[in-house]
Design a protein around this motif. Structure first.
Motif: not given
Length: 320
Positions: A29-45
């Motif tokens: 949906l966000l036109h991002l790669t799955q690893p990029t999303v996972s990295l964003q989630l880790k950064k937020l946590a």
């Protein structure tokens, strides 16, 4: 947690992951790669310092802290979505605030225009300031309003003015006055036959008075008796009561009032106009520009076409 390290993008990614219950779906949906999303989630946590998500049965679920963050992030982004919509409306002049300064006689026409404008632009908050010419000139000098309506606009290089409405000045007399009876029988008067009558005048500086006095000067006529009254309504009532004659804007006259008559006098009505005025050194707000566009396009829907100047459609170009 230091909120300064959070970004709207981090929160947007998190919200979509929680809504879809899937990192891969959110990434698409966000036109991002799955690893990029996972990295964003880790950064937020890491910024929060607490686990936000847990995986059960192949789906993503929020923890207690994660759910609270989801609610807070949704509220924040929703408010900024509202702000974004408001900003777009404000840029287009569809919302915001608009302040107008108008001379007293203009109160007979401007409310009609504003009523139609409000129906088309209900989110624009309008403030209408009404006063005599001296008062509105003072507001103009102090840049108190976005736009002004004058029948005798100020002069100077900072003035931007354009005629929009015809404002004929009529000569009236008490219904039982000899001049009223003469005109009722089809006669037309020469003004010199009236110069010895008492004339009821607005205060010095009034546009109506200025225009009448300029006309008298051009005709080489001097009045014998005058009486100053600082109100159009009071002048009209005084004429009806037999106190004297007067020159008033046609818009101030109640045509159903039989206590005074409009006289047929050579040279009358005097030609006059209302001018829409702005300051050249003050940037027009989007709401002010929207009103200008509305007047240019819809003035004939608000008042009788005979009173509208012929080039009203060019009003927007004049203030561009």
């Amino acid at each position: 947690m230091d909120v300064r390290h959070l970004s709207f993008r981090l929160l947007q990614v998190y919200i979509q992951v929680v809504r879809f219950g899937s990192v891969s779906a959110a990434a698409r949906l966000l036109h991002l790669t799955q690893p990029t999303v996972s990295l964003q989630l880790k950064k937020l946590a890491d910024e929060v310092g607490q686990p936000l998500l847990e995986y059960r049965e192949g789906k993503v679920h929020t923890t207690y802290i994660g759910d609270a963050l989801f609610q807070a992030a949704s509220d924040v982004l929703s408010r900024f979505d509202d702000f974004s919509s408001l900003l777009e409306e404000a840029k287009g002049g569809r919302s915001g605030k608009l302040s107008l300064g108008i001379v007293t006689t203009a109160k007979y026409v401007m409310p009609t225009i504003l009523g139609a404008f409000d129906k088309a632009n209900p989110k624009v908050e309008v403030t209408l300031n009404v006063g005599n010419r001296a008062h509105i000139l003072n507001r103009f000098a102090h840049q108190d309003d976005d736009l002004y309506l004058f029948s005798q606009p100020p002069s100077g290089e900072l003035v931007q003015a354009c005629r929009i409405i015809k404002n004929p000045l009529q000569l009236i007399a008490p219904a039982e006055h000899w001049a009223s009876r003469y005109c009722a029988e089809g006669g037309e008067l020469d003004f010199t036959t009236l110069k010895n009558e008492r004339f009821l005048m607005r205060e010095p500086g009034s546009a109506t008075r200025m225009q009448f006095e300029a006309w008298l000067s051009s005709q080489g006529v001097e009045l014998s008796k005058t009486m100053q009254i600082e109100s159009n309504e009071a002048i009209r009532l005084s004429v009806s009561s037999g106190l004297g004659l007067a020159v008033l804007s046609a818009y101030t006259l109640d045509q159903h009032n039989e206590q005074f008559k409009v006289l047929k006098v050579r040279g009358f009505p005097l030609n006059s106009h209302w001018y829409l005025v702005a300051r050249k050194d003050k940037r027009l707000s989007a709401s002010a520009r929207r009103l200008i566009q509305f007047i240019a396009q819809h003035l004939t829907d608000c008042i009788e076409a005979q009173w509208v100047v012929d080039d009203i459609a060019l009003l927007d170009e004049h203030f561009s």
